[in-house]
Design a protein around this motif. Structure first.
Motif, PDB file in Angstrom:
ATOM      1  N   ALA B  75       8.844  10.455  -3.417  1.00 61.29           N
ATOM      2  CA  ALA B  75       8.884   9.010  -3.192  1.00 61.29           C
ATOM      3  C   ALA B  75       7.483   8.461  -3.084  1.00 61.29           C
ATOM      4  O   ALA B  75       6.525   9.199  -2.852  1.00 61.29           O
ATOM      5  CB  ALA B  75       9.649   8.707  -1.902  1.00 61.29           C
ATOM      6  N   GLY B  76       7.365   7.166  -3.234  1.00 61.92           N
ATOM      7  CA  GLY B  76       6.059   6.535  -3.104  1.00 61.92           C
ATOM      8  C   GLY B  76       6.187   5.095  -2.681  1.00 61.92           C
ATOM      9  O   GLY B  76       7.270   4.518  -2.657  1.00 61.92           O
ATOM     10  N   LYS B  77       5.049   4.547  -2.330  1.00 64.21           N
ATOM     11  CA  LYS B  77       4.944   3.162  -1.899  1.00 64.21           C
ATOM     12  C   LYS B  77       4.683   2.310  -3.139  1.00 64.21           C
ATOM     13  O   LYS B  77       3.864   2.661  -3.986  1.00 64.21           O
ATOM     14  CB  LYS B  77       3.754   3.088  -0.927  1.00 64.21           C
ATOM     15  CG  LYS B  77       3.463   1.740  -0.341  1.00 64.21           C
ATOM     16  CD  LYS B  77       2.251   1.854   0.598  1.00 64.21           C
ATOM     17  CE  LYS B  77       1.796   0.483   1.059  1.00 64.21           C
ATOM     18  NZ  LYS B  77       1.303  -0.374  -0.031  1.00 64.21           N
ATOM     19  N   LEU B  78       5.384   1.190  -3.244  1.00 67.14           N
ATOM     20  CA  LEU B  78       5.171   0.304  -4.384  1.00 67.14           C
ATOM     21  C   LEU B  78       3.853  -0.444  -4.242  1.00 67.14           C
ATOM     22  O   LEU B  78       3.501  -0.882  -3.152  1.00 67.14           O
ATOM     23  CB  LEU B  78       6.298  -0.739  -4.468  1.00 67.14           C
ATOM     24  CG  LEU B  78       7.733  -0.249  -4.620  1.00 67.14           C
ATOM     25  CD1 LEU B  78       8.670  -1.453  -4.761  1.00 67.14           C
ATOM     26  CD2 LEU B  78       7.870   0.660  -5.827  1.00 67.14           C
ATOM     27  N   GLU B  79       3.158  -0.604  -5.360  1.00 67.83           N
ATOM     28  CA  GLU B  79       2.093  -1.598  -5.396  1.00 67.83           C
ATOM     29  C   GLU B  79       2.779  -2.960  -5.403  1.00 67.83           C
ATOM     30  O   GLU B  79       3.961  -3.062  -5.693  1.00 67.83           O
ATOM     31  CB  GLU B  79       1.244  -1.429  -6.674  1.00 67.83           C
ATOM     32  CG  GLU B  79       0.601  -0.065  -6.822  1.00 67.83           C
ATOM     33  CD  GLU B  79      -0.264   0.323  -5.624  1.00 67.83           C
ATOM     34  OE1 GLU B  79      -0.977  -0.543  -5.109  1.00 67.83           O
ATOM     35  OE2 GLU B  79      -0.193   1.490  -5.197  1.00 67.83           O
ATOM     36  N   LYS B  80       2.051  -4.007  -5.077  1.00 71.79           N
ATOM     37  CA  LYS B  80       2.656  -5.341  -5.063  1.00 71.79           C
ATOM     38  C   LYS B  80       3.291  -5.642  -6.433  1.00 71.79           C
ATOM     39  O   LYS B  80       2.630  -5.508  -7.464  1.00 71.79           O
ATOM     40  CB  LYS B  80       1.584  -6.394  -4.717  1.00 71.79           C
ATOM     41  CG  LYS B  80       2.204  -7.699  -4.245  1.00 71.79           C
ATOM     42  CD  LYS B  80       1.182  -8.701  -3.768  1.00 71.79           C
ATOM     43  CE  LYS B  80       1.911 -10.004  -3.390  1.00 71.79           C
ATOM     44  NZ  LYS B  80       0.970 -11.039  -2.963  1.00 71.79           N
ATOM     45  N   ASN B  81       4.582  -6.012  -6.419  1.00 73.87           N
ATOM     46  CA  ASN B  81       5.336  -6.358  -7.634  1.00 73.87           C
ATOM     47  C   ASN B  81       5.541  -5.212  -8.622  1.00 73.87           C
ATOM     48  O   ASN B  81       5.901  -5.439  -9.769  1.00 73.87           O
ATOM     49  CB  ASN B  81       4.688  -7.537  -8.370  1.00 73.87           C
ATOM     50  CG  ASN B  81       4.637  -8.781  -7.496  1.00 73.87           C
ATOM     51  OD1 ASN B  81       5.582  -9.047  -6.751  1.00 73.87           O
ATOM     52  ND2 ASN B  81       3.545  -9.512  -7.565  1.00 73.87           N
ATOM     53  N   GLU B  82       5.301  -3.979  -8.204  1.00 74.29           N
ATOM     54  CA  GLU B  82       5.499  -2.842  -9.113  1.00 74.29           C
ATOM     55  C   GLU B  82       6.983  -2.585  -9.343  1.00 74.29           C
ATOM     56  O   GLU B  82       7.810  -2.776  -8.441  1.00 74.29           O
ATOM     57  CB  GLU B  82       4.843  -1.581  -8.521  1.00 74.29           C
ATOM     58  CG  GLU B  82       4.828  -0.411  -9.505  1.00 74.29           C
ATOM     59  CD  GLU B  82       4.300   0.884  -8.899  1.00 74.29           C
ATOM     60  OE1 GLU B  82       3.989   1.797  -9.662  1.00 74.29           O
ATOM     61  OE2 GLU B  82       4.219   0.980  -7.655  1.00 74.29           O
ATOM     62  N   ASP B  83       7.342  -2.158 -10.532  1.00 72.49           N
ATOM     63  CA  ASP B  83       8.710  -1.760 -10.866  1.00 72.49           C
ATOM     64  C   ASP B  83       9.044  -0.453 -10.119  1.00 72.49           C
ATOM     65  O   ASP B  83       8.368   0.557 -10.317  1.00 72.49           O
ATOM     66  CB  ASP B  83       8.789  -1.554 -12.389  1.00 72.49           C
ATOM     67  CG  ASP B  83      10.146  -1.005 -12.840  1.00 72.49           C
ATOM     68  OD1 ASP B  83      11.085  -0.983 -12.018  1.00 72.49           O
ATOM     69  OD2 ASP B  83      10.250  -0.590 -14.008  1.00 72.49           O
ATOM     70  N   PRO B  84      10.076  -0.450  -9.246  1.00 73.02           N
ATOM     71  CA  PRO B  84      10.352   0.749  -8.434  1.00 73.02           C
ATOM     72  C   PRO B  84      10.702   1.984  -9.270  1.00 73.02           C
ATOM     73  O   PRO B  84      10.415   3.107  -8.867  1.00 73.02           O
ATOM     74  CB  PRO B  84      11.531   0.324  -7.542  1.00 73.02           C
ATOM     75  CG  PRO B  84      12.073  -0.938  -8.125  1.00 73.02           C
ATOM     76  CD  PRO B  84      10.975  -1.580  -8.896  1.00 73.02           C
ATOM     77  N   LYS B  85      11.307   1.771 -10.425  1.00 73.73           N
ATOM     78  CA  LYS B  85      11.673   2.900 -11.286  1.00 73.73           C
ATOM     79  C   LYS B  85      10.417   3.586 -11.816  1.00 73.73           C
ATOM     80  O   LYS B  85      10.304   4.816 -11.797  1.00 73.73           O
ATOM     81  CB  LYS B  85      12.521   2.357 -12.447  1.00 73.73           C
ATOM     82  CG  LYS B  85      13.365   3.387 -13.140  1.00 73.73           C
ATOM     83  CD  LYS B  85      14.405   2.697 -14.004  1.00 73.73           C
ATOM     84  CE  LYS B  85      14.507   3.353 -15.351  1.00 73.73           C
ATOM     85  NZ  LYS B  85      15.486   2.664 -16.229  1.00 73.73           N
TER      86      LYS B  85
END
Lengths: 178, 178
Positions: B75-85
């Motif tokens: 798992a990871g942390k999203l960058e701002k507005n990054e696509d979670p997939k």
């Protein structure tokens, strides 16, 4: 623990009513140093109440973190060192007006273990006894009753997203249906 | 939303690398005012990778929030507005060295919606393709492979407690076994 991060120093950044924030410096397994931001929280407890007709009780309330109304099992924040079972019995009674004749432990979850200390304990209440709802002032919520199987569908179709509630529904159904 | 808490004012308390803390004043449904402490986070994504022999990949790493080693899906942390997939495909490859031939959406969870904005998106990877692990410097972890049925037992017996991992294992088993 071979990957342990030993805390070298710790600085309190914010002391709130719900959580505290601290910034720690840690020593990594290769002896290099790194910084860690941590939210400290006393933990919570939630309880899924299942009646003799396989209905469960859910609470709908506005949640400021996600800025929307969320469907959840009755739950509360632990006081420091409070017994989680006592906490969720109290919340069940206050929020829904039901007492539990029987309580079963459904385990615990770490909601976001990377940066938050919170642990949520989950229980199942059965043999429910109707008493009286006692909401705190400033607490606005609606109690709804849904079939366990419908709640299960709501979990699979993303209409129930609260982590403790998702886990409670999936584990309760597993326990009851085998 | 009949229980909406309208934000009247907002004050930033702490701006960290992982999360931000703010203190908001809100107007409650009865027009009284209350204070809310909120952790703001861009969200995360996790992925349960299941191979053709029903093995799944788990990552063991030290988690500062709960001060222990925790077994989790990659798992990871999203960058701002990054696509979670995209985020969890990247994390799967970096942490385990596997790429996903097929990705299935397993929904999302709110880990602690009362005081934290984080939403975690969960996926399942199948038709795995072996490539090369690429850990970030300062990342210490061990990848282990366990049967899906064993992971399911570990969820029920509290040896897997990370919320996104508990939900991923329960939903993946439901999806695969029907």
């Amino acid at each position: 623990m071979k990957f342990e991060e030993k805390t070298i120093s710790s600085e309190e950044i914010f002391k709130g009513k719900i959580f505290t924030v601290k910034k720690d410096t840690v020593k990594l397994p290769d002896n290099s140093e790194a910084s860690r931001e941590v939210v400290t929280h006393h933990g919570g407890a939630g309880i899924i109440a299942v009646d003799d007709d396989r209905n469960i009780l859910l609470v709908r309330q506005y949640r400021k973190g996600v800025e929307r109304e969320v469907l959840e099992i009755p739950a509360g924040k632990l006081e420091k060192n409070e017994d989680p079972k006592k906490c969720c019995e109290r919340e069940l009674l206050e929020e829904t007006g039901y007492a539990a004749g029987t309580i079963t432990d459904l385990g615990k979850i770490y909601p976001t273990p990377a940066y938050c200390s919170e642990i949520i304990h989950i229980y199942m209440a059965t043999d429910l006894i109707k008493k009286e709802q006692k909401l705190d002032s400033g607490e606005f919520l609606e109690v709804i009753s849904v079939k366990l199987d419908k709640a299960y569908d709501m979990v699979l179709s993303n209409r129930i997203c609260d982590a403790k509630t998702v886990v409670a529904v999936l584990k309760a159904k597993q326990l009851i249906d085998g």
